[in-house]
Design an enzyme around this catalytic site. Structure first.
Site, mmCIF file in Angstrom:
data_model
loop_
_atom_site.group_PDB
_atom_site.id
_atom_site.type_symbol
_atom_site.label_atom_id
_atom_site.label_comp_id
_atom_site.label_asym_id
_atom_site.label_seq_id
_atom_site.Cartn_x
_atom_site.Cartn_y
_atom_site.Cartn_z
ATOM 1 N N GLY A 26 0.815 -1.211 0.000
ATOM 2 C CA GLY A 26 0.000 0.000 0.000
ATOM 3 C C GLY A 26 0.848 1.259 0.000
ATOM 4 O O GLY A 26 1.954 1.298 -0.543
ATOM 5 N N SER A 27 0.342 2.290 0.655
ATOM 6 C CA SER A 27 0.884 3.641 0.484
ATOM 7 C C SER A 27 2.292 3.857 1.009
ATOM 8 O O SER A 27 2.926 4.855 0.678
ATOM 9 C CB SER A 27 -0.061 4.650 1.133
ATOM 10 O OG SER A 27 -1.309 4.657 0.464
ATOM 11 N N VAL A 28 2.809 2.953 1.861
ATOM 12 C CA VAL A 28 4.211 3.104 2.273
ATOM 13 C C VAL A 28 5.112 3.076 1.041
ATOM 14 O O VAL A 28 6.141 3.744 1.001
ATOM 15 C CB VAL A 28 4.599 1.993 3.280
ATOM 16 C CG1 VAL A 28 6.112 1.985 3.528
ATOM 17 C CG2 VAL A 28 3.862 2.183 4.600
ATOM 18 N N LYS A 43 4.688 4.511 -1.634
ATOM 19 C CA LYS A 43 4.710 5.814 -2.322
ATOM 20 C C LYS A 43 6.016 6.570 -2.095
ATOM 21 O O LYS A 43 6.443 7.339 -2.959
ATOM 22 C CB LYS A 43 3.528 6.677 -1.867
ATOM 23 C CG LYS A 43 2.181 6.167 -2.347
ATOM 24 C CD LYS A 43 1.034 6.937 -1.725
ATOM 25 C CE LYS A 43 -0.313 6.368 -2.154
ATOM 26 N NZ LYS A 43 -1.452 6.978 -1.446
#
Length: 568
Positions: free
Chosen positions: A282-284, A286
């Protein structure tokens, strides 16, 4: 007559002393030789400060001479079965054990690695009942003084003393040593004092020192357990690294098990999920995408991005986790607000091979090679299979799979000025059973992004923990500059092999943000109810990181926090 009598006595004495080879051989054939093992002492596994995590203590084996126990085998078996919690029929069979030719053996195991006090009670009961032929010999016992602390890494030994998992299995050759043995002659049920006696001394195993800090490991496990239970999650992991060296200070799993009684826990709880389980981060992820774009000169933290409500990509539509109209965010704002759409738009500055090469350089899709059996590679889609949709989803952490240590190592590269350090669990140098060299002495370093790109990314990550700007102000620590990133990702179910509605929520970061000392990564799998990276994993991250900063007396940098524009 006197001389004749003396000659007879002399000849007999010659025989009894074992100096007559013919008499000796005849007696050996009649009575037999007994060979007993002399177990080696298994090496200790200690933490970085020499505190024992796995050690060997005094114990005994209980053995029998079936030739002497056959007459009372049933009664002896009943006593030992009750006292030692053994199977009665198995003990009885050993008390009557025979050689292939049908003769009774002179040596048989009844129980191995029994604590001395328990064994003494059992032998005393047999002796008190008037039975003979059962005795004890040294047989070291493996024990884990901290019970469940680092159990998922250490592994455990089976009932026969063979390693079944973890470091005990990986470093069996180093730890085990080599057993010796003693062979001696028996007659009339007793050892012949001057009979044949040969001995091969055991060679004790070597110790193994880990990079783990037992106190940090204990604390991380307890905090993680509370979070998993409170969120009614399936499981959780937490990784703590020394930013500068890549040494693993804690690698916590929950559920876990007590290594002293491994059989009491489900098999699924005995390995390390931080190494064996793969999930979409997920967003980690990014921050890996953003740092790569900055390093390539495509963007800066202040790059302006117009973020629509949603974004069609091929046959799919990408949304953010929060509902919004058109937003005007900087790249720092995209990271602070954790916008999927904004990240995809920024990643369009890359051609497919560019992002793939950066993520590969960060170690995605590759084992860290830390030395624990069962570590997975994760999955970075092969470059020929990339499409516009693949790049879009991978950019914000879906469609790519990692294990927790792998992802922590990648984030640590940002904390370490853009240099990726292979993580270490063993201090010094050691060789696994598979022939792999591991340890701090051979840790590798390679540059993934420039120091300037790493610094810029760290400053954007600071905005995540800034009150009013980011998604996780609760992950901040008073007096310290903290860089972090939340993650919430859909997970693929085993039954349908599709997104089944379950989530993995996570938080990664480091402190002090401008002079990083420790990197911490926390993942909570399948929490129930309302859960998020900032609200569920963030508090665990903050507690572990704060504990590290206090334990190792890391002073605040006393520099002003990052202040980047979030909107334009």
């Amino acid at each position: 007559m006197i001389m004749i009598v003396l000659s007879v006595f002399g000849a007999r004495l010659f025989q009894l002393q074992g100096l007559d080879p013919k008499a000796y051989a005849a007696r050996a054939d009649a009575e037999g030789l007994v060979t007993v093992p002399l177990p080696a002492t298994r090496g200790e596994i200690t933490d970085r400060n020499g505190q024992p995590l796995a050690e060997t203590v005094a114990g005994v084996m209980i053995v029998a001479d079936p030739l002497r126990t056959r007459a009372n085998a049933e009664k002896i078996a009943r006593i030992l079965a009750d006292k030692l919690d053994l199977d009665y029929f198995e003990v009885l069979a050993n008390l009557r054990k025979k050689q292939p030719d049908g003769d009774l053996l002179r040596f048989a195991y009844l129980a191995r690695r029994v604590p001395s006090t328990i064994a003494k009670s059992a032998i005393d009961a047999v002796t008190k009942a008037g039975y003979k032929g059962v005795e004890t010999r040294p047989d070291p016992v493996r024990t884990y003084p901290a019970n469940d602390v680092a159990a998922n890494l250490l592994g455990f030994l089976g009932t026969e003393g063979k390693p079944l998992s973890g470091l005990e299995l990986a470093f069996e050759k180093l730890l085990a040593g080599k057993d010796g043995h003693e062979t001696y002659e028996v007659g009339g049920g007793n050892r012949i004092p001057l009979g044949e006696n040969t001995e091969v001394e055991p060679v004790d195993g070597h110790d193994l020192t880990l990079t783990i800090d037992r106190d940090v490991q204990w604390y991380a496990q307890r905090v993680l357990r509370t979070a998993v239970e409170n969120s009614r999650a399936e499981s959780g992991v937490a990784v703590a690294l020394d930013t500068r060296t890549g040494e693993v200070l804690a690698l916590a799993d929950y559920p876990t098990f007590n290594a002293n009684d491994a059989g009491a826990s489900p098999k699924a709880d005995r390995g390390s999920r931080a190494l064996s389980n793969v999930y979409e981060p997920g967003s980690v992820e990014k921050v890996l995408t953003a740092s790569s774009l900055i390093d390539a000169g495509k963007v800066s933290p202040r790059t302006r991005i117009t973020v629509p409500r949603d974004l069609p990509v091929m046959d799919r539509v990408i949304h953010d986790y929060f509902d919004h109209g058109t937003l005007r965010l900087t790249l720092a704002g995209v990271i602070a607000k954790s916008s999927n759409v904004g990240t995809v738009l920024a990643a369009r500055q890359f051609k497919h091979p560019q992002l793939w090469k950066y993520l590969s350089a960060y170690g995605l899709g590759q084992r860290t090679g830390i030395g624990v059996p069962g570590e997975t590679r994760g999955l970075l889609p092969a470059l020929p299979d990339w499409t516009e949709l693949t790049q879009a989803t991978v950019a914000f952490g879906q469609g790519v799979s990692v294990n927790a240590l792998q992802m922590a190592t990648a984030v640590n590269a940002i904390a370490n000025g853009g240099e990726l350090i292979s993580p270490s669990l063993v201090r010094g140098r050691a060789v696994t059973g598979a022939g792999e060299e591991v340890g701090t002495d051979i840790a590798t370093r390679k540059r993934v992004i420039s120091p300037a790109a790493a610094t810029a990314t760290a400053r954007m990550m600071e905005m995540v923990t800034t009150q009013g700007a980011g998604t996780a102000p609760g992950a901040g620590i008073a007096g310290y500059r903290v860089a972090g990133k939340t993650g919430t990702a859909q997970q693929v179910g085993k039954a349908c092999r599709c997104y089944d509605g379950s989530l993995a929520v996570s938080f990664a970061g480091f402190a002090p943000a401008d002079d990083p000392r420790f990197t911490v990564y926390v993942v909570i799998q399948k929490p129930q109810g309302s859960a998020s990276g900032g609200g569920t994993a963030g508090p665990v991250f903050r507690k572990i990181l704060n504990y590290l900063l206090q334990k190792y007396a890391v002073p605040p940098t006393n520099t002003p926090p990052a202040a980047l524009p979030v909107e334009w």
